[in-house]
Scaffold this active site. Structure first.
Site, PDB file in Angstrom:
ATOM      1  CG  ASP A  14      -2.106   0.883   1.097  1.00  0.00           C
ATOM      2  OD1 ASP A  14      -2.289   1.479   0.014  1.00  0.00           O
ATOM      3  OD2 ASP A  14      -2.877   1.004   2.069  1.00  0.00           O
ATOM      4  CG  HIS A  31       0.251   1.732  -9.415  1.00  0.00           C
ATOM      5  ND1 HIS A  31      -0.012   1.399  -8.106  1.00  0.00           N
ATOM      6  CD2 HIS A  31      -0.823   2.437  -9.845  1.00  0.00           C
ATOM      7  CE1 HIS A  31      -1.212   1.873  -7.774  1.00  0.00           C
ATOM      8  NE2 HIS A  31      -1.721   2.514  -8.803  1.00  0.00           N
ATOM      9  CG  LEU A 125       9.684 -17.073  -3.298  1.00  0.00           C
ATOM     10  CD1 LEU A 125       9.415 -17.094  -1.790  1.00  0.00           C
ATOM     11  CD2 LEU A 125      10.187 -15.680  -3.698  1.00  0.00           C
TER      12      LEU A 125
HETATM   13  C1  FPP Z   1      -1.889   0.188  -3.308  1.00  0.00           C
HETATM   14  O1  FPP Z   1      -1.419   1.508  -3.349  1.00  0.00           O
HETATM   15  C2  FPP Z   1      -1.396  -0.551  -4.447  1.00  0.00           C
HETATM   16  C3  FPP Z   1      -2.181  -1.164  -5.376  1.00  0.00           C
HETATM   17  C4  FPP Z   1      -3.653  -1.149  -5.357  1.00  0.00           C
HETATM   18  C5  FPP Z   1      -1.589  -1.874  -6.497  1.00  0.00           C
HETATM   19  C6  FPP Z   1      -0.342  -2.630  -6.169  1.00  0.00           C
HETATM   20  C7  FPP Z   1       0.406  -2.737  -7.419  1.00  0.00           C
HETATM   21  C8  FPP Z   1       1.735  -2.755  -7.540  1.00  0.00           C
HETATM   22  C9  FPP Z   1       2.678  -2.826  -6.423  1.00  0.00           C
HETATM   23  C10 FPP Z   1       2.350  -2.705  -8.883  1.00  0.00           C
HETATM   24  C11 FPP Z   1       2.300  -4.005  -9.569  1.00  0.00           C
HETATM   25  C12 FPP Z   1       0.972  -4.161 -10.121  1.00  0.00           C
HETATM   26  C13 FPP Z   1       0.478  -5.275 -10.552  1.00  0.00           C
HETATM   27  C14 FPP Z   1      -0.992  -5.328 -10.870  1.00  0.00           C
HETATM   28  C15 FPP Z   1       1.344  -6.480 -10.689  1.00  0.00           C
HETATM   29  P1  FPP Z   1      -2.471   2.652  -3.554  1.00  0.00           P
HETATM   30  O2  FPP Z   1      -2.581   2.936  -5.012  1.00  0.00           O
HETATM   31  O3  FPP Z   1      -3.763   2.316  -2.902  1.00  0.00           O
HETATM   32  O4  FPP Z   1      -1.745   3.826  -2.814  1.00  0.00           O
HETATM   33  P2  FPP Z   1      -2.436   5.010  -1.988  1.00  0.00           P
HETATM   34  O5  FPP Z   1      -3.176   4.359  -0.844  1.00  0.00           O
HETATM   35  O6  FPP Z   1      -1.264   5.813  -1.534  1.00  0.00           O
HETATM   36  O7  FPP Z   1      -3.328   5.729  -2.930  1.00  0.00           O
END
Ligand code: FPP
Length: 237
Positions: A14, A31, A125
């Site tokens: 997150d 991301h 893994l």
């Molecule tokens: C949460 O941060 C993150 C996500 C919903 C996506 C996680 C994705 C990645 C780590 C990249 C790789 C992606 C894929 C699909 C393999 P947020 O966007 O909710 O952050 P915020 O709470 O600060 O807005």
């Protein structure tokens, strides 16, 4: 104290959006940077002898984000799945996706199926990526399958056990997570592994996912090793 690292680590990644916003960048850059953290975490798990890593990449609720972000995440997922597989294969990583994958675009599904096929003989893994994953949907589908077995006369009500429910989940055959880490200061599960987390330990950190690296990873693992896990039993001193 457990003294040992977790056998199964699960992570709620997150804070990508906030990481990008703090730098005046578009959320998507967060991301993209998050993918770097995934690479680092995979390497750290291998180095620390952790056998299972589950990452919450896209939830059933994430479809409600703006179309541009959803489409961007799906494209990133597809690109990463294609580009990263050769290296993951070399590293001995077995890749699996968990979630309701049927509704994903053909292109995304094909890349997922290819990653499963290409890495299925690996054992160093086990990397599970939760995509279109929601624990309530997972449990609902498991219970429907069991109800149908009862209706068809293949199962007696008394034979419904918690092991059977576990077997019908997307995570069938995968041990329950020992440690769940959530980054970015939020302290909730957000529909992630609700059944499987019955006896998991939790570690919440303010570090945003794109900044999650060796230092915070090792802090979490060292913290976990000091925990006493009783699983509802009495602790023997
Ligand atoms: C949460 O941060 C993150 C996500 C919903 C996506 C996680 C994705 C990645 C780590 C990249 C790789 C992606 C894929 C699909 C393999 P947020 O966007 O909710 O952050 P915020 O709470 O600060 O807005």
């Amino acid at each position: 104290m457990t003294f040992l690292p977790p056998g199964h680590l699960a992570v709620i990644m997150d804070g990508n959006g906030r990481w990008a916003k703090a730098r005046g960048l578009d959320r998507f850059h967060g991301h993209i940077q998050g993918v770097e953290s995934i690479r680092r975490t995979v390497e750290l798990c291998i180095e620390h002898g952790i056998k299972y890593l589950t990452l919450y990449a896209f939830s059933t609720e994430n479809w409600g984000r703006p179309d541009e972000e959803v489409n961007g995440l799906m494209e990133l997922l597809c690109k990463c799945t294609v580009n990263e597989v050769p290296e993951l294969k070399k590293q001995g990583v077995r890749v699996r996706f968990i979630g309701d994958l049927d509704i994903l675009d053909d292109k995304v599904r094909e890349s997922i199926e290819n990653s499963h096929r290409e890495t299925r003989d690996n054992d160093k893994l086990h990397l599970m990526l939760a995509v279109n994953y929601g624990s309530r949907a997972e449990l609902t589908s498991s219970l429907k399958e069991i109800a149908n077995m009862v209706i068809d006369g293949d199962l007696a009500i008394d034979d419904i056990t918690s092991d059977l429910i576990s077997e019908k989940l997307y995570t069938s055959g995968i041990p329950d997570p020992d440690l769940i880490i959530r980054t970015s200061g939020e302290c909730r599960l957000s529909n992630f592994l609700l059944w499987q987390a019955a006896y998991s330990e939790f570690y919440f950190t303010d570090v945003l996912w794109p900044d999650f690296g060796r230092e915070e990873f090792e802090r979490a693992i060292e913290n976990y090793k000091k925990r006493t896990r009783r699983f509802g039993l009495v602790h023997n001193k």
